[in-house]
Structure formats: C-alpha cells, structure tokens
Design an enzyme around this catalytic site. Structure first.
Site, PDB file in Angstrom:
ATOM      1  N   GLU A 155       0.815  -1.215   0.000  1.00  0.00           N
ATOM      2  CA  GLU A 155       0.000   0.000   0.000  1.00  0.00           C
ATOM      3  C   GLU A 155       0.848   1.265   0.000  1.00  0.00           C
ATOM      4  OE1 GLU A 155      -3.730   1.967   2.524  1.00  0.00           O
ATOM      5  OE2 GLU A 155      -2.714   0.180   3.293  1.00  0.00           O
ATOM      6  N   GLU A 256     -12.968   2.591   3.707  1.00  0.00           N
ATOM      7  CA  GLU A 256     -12.015   2.863   4.771  1.00  0.00           C
ATOM      8  C   GLU A 256     -12.055   4.356   5.086  1.00  0.00           C
ATOM      9  OE1 GLU A 256      -7.593   1.129   5.725  1.00  0.00           O
ATOM     10  OE2 GLU A 256      -7.710   2.718   4.230  1.00  0.00           O
TER      11      GLU A 256
END
Length: 279
Positions: A155, A256
């Site tokens: 990520e 998220e």
C-alpha cells in the site's frame, strides 16, 4: 457500470469502532453489508491467544459476513506506526512471528488478500538496509499468502499524514510489488490502490487507474479532503470507480473512511441499500 455493480467491503478498524470488536461484524451485516475487512486487530499482540482468534472468527461467521482483507501486524495502528516489516530489531521479528498467524486465520475464513504495511523510516538507519529487510520480509509474506491462495498487497500512503513512510506515490508502491514478484517468482504481490491517499498526494487518479488497474489487487476509498464518506469531500468517487471497472478491475472496494460525528450506521447514506450486499 454503477454502484450496484461494485463489490463493497466495510473496514471494521475505522468504521463501527464505537462498538467492541466482536460486535462490529454483526453491525456491518445489520447495515446491509456482506463483506468486511480489518487491520490487524491486536496492535500489541502479533501472536494473540487462540481464544481471541477463535472469538473473532466466530463473530464473523455468526454475522454471516465474509472477510475479504486482513492486514499483517503493523504496530500501533491507528497510532504512530505505519508497519513493522522494514524496522530492524524487535518489530521485524514481531512481523515475522505474525506472518503464519495472519495467513492461517485468513485461510480459516476464506480471506484471500493480505496487506503488509511497509513501515516508517528509522532515524540513524540506512534506508537501503531497511529496504533490504523489507524485501526479505515481504518475500516471506508473499510465500505465506501463496500457501493459502491469497495475494500480498503493498500500500501507498500519503506524505502529509505519514511523513516518515517511504511509499508515498504509486510508482514507489508498484516498484516494491515488482521487486517482490521478481524475488519470489510467484506473481502474487499486488498494488493496494487507496484513492484517498493517492488524492492526498496530488496524483492524477484517472491516469493511475489507466496505468495500474491491471496490477491492483484491492481498492480502498474515502473522500478527500477529510477522509470522510463519499460526498463529504471533492473526489468524484463514483466516476473513479466506473473508470476502475472499465479498466478491468472487478475486485473489492474497501470502505475505509471516518464515519463523522454520528454512529457508523449513519455513514452509508451515499450507497443505496441494494448496492451494499456483494453479489
């Protein structure tokens, strides 16, 4: 394509946090969702007691939701840490101890995406040394993911909120993915495209999607600025998700984002109830 054609997963480490961990899967199900994801739920325990793992597994199974993504141990998250795998010493050892625990727990619930946060730069440590350690640990994680039929996610975060994190651009994240795949020959390392972080970095999101959708193993969204629900900022998230679908991405979209001042159950008004259950 539209919202009803996407597959959404609720991140239970940022949404429904007003509830105890074991109550969150049922709350997501009550809101109409059939899939959830998690950061590593025990920031102080890379190897928790079997009873804790069993209790979370039971909560997910009883709620009737699917676990679609899970982070490896990443230190204090939320908090000052951004991963452990590139940190020499105790934290790297904790990450390694966590690898099989995470993989086995994920496998028990059919989860096939494992996210490994890289970790911050450490003052006084050679960045090349950290990168070499990171590659060693990511190779171990990729092999564990492959053992359970999962992908390993890498990520990119954003420089404003994570100034000591070295992966703060799409090219930086994709370069690590390529290094891991070259080292293992497995091809199961993939880019985690978090549209909020990339927007915070000022990246050209349509170009990122066009260039890297085929290397992407998971997508996460929040509006920008503010990291709130879609519609609270300025990102054209529905348009961006359509672009992802047109580029061939058919995976999960992780929600998220911060729920705002009210309960998390009130943070999904932007998404029609008919679009929440994954098909």
């Amino acid at each position: 394509m539209g919202l009803a054609d996407q597959r959404f997963s609720v991140n239970l480490s940022i949404l429904f946090t007003e509830l105890p961990l074991l109550e969150r899967p049922a709350a997501a199900a009550a809101a109409g969702f059939t899939a959830v994801e998690l950061w590593w739920p025990w920031p102080d325990a890379p190897t928790p007691e079997a009873s804790e793992l069993d209790a979370l597994r039971t909560a997910i199974e009883t709620a009737g939701v699917r676990l679609t993504g899970l982070n490896f141990y990443a230190g204090q998250l939320p908090g000052p840490d951004r991963g452990a795998l590139s940190l020499p010493g105790e934290e790297s050892a904790r990450f390694r101890a966590n690898i099989d625990v995470t993989a086995d727990f994920a496998a028990s619930l059919g989860c096939t995406a494992l996210n490994a946060l890289y970790g911050n730069r450490v003052t006084g440590v050679d960045p090349d040394e950290q990168d070499a350690l990171a590659l060693e640990n990511l190779v171990l994680a990729a092999r564990a993911a492959d053992r359970i039929g999962a992908v390993l996610l890498v990520e990119t975060l954003n420089e404003r909120e994570s100034p000591d994190y070295p992966l703060v651009s799409t090219p930086a994240g994709v370069a690590v993915v390529d290094k891991v795949n070259a080292a293992t020959g497995l091809g199961n390392a993939r880019f985690l495209m978090d549209l909020y972080h990339l927007a915070m970095n000022g990246e050209d999101l349509p170009r990122v999607i066009a260039d890297h959708a085929d290397r992407t193993g998971h997508v996460q969204i929040a509006d920008c600025p503010g990291r709130g629900a879609p519609g609270t900022g300025t990102l054209p998230l529905e348009e961006l998700l359509d672009r992802l679908a047109a580029a061939g991405y058919a995976g999960w979209i992780g929600l998220e984002y911060k729920p705002g001042d009210g309960p998390s159950a009130d943070a999904f008004g932007w998404l029609p109830a008919t679009a929440r259950a994954a098909r």
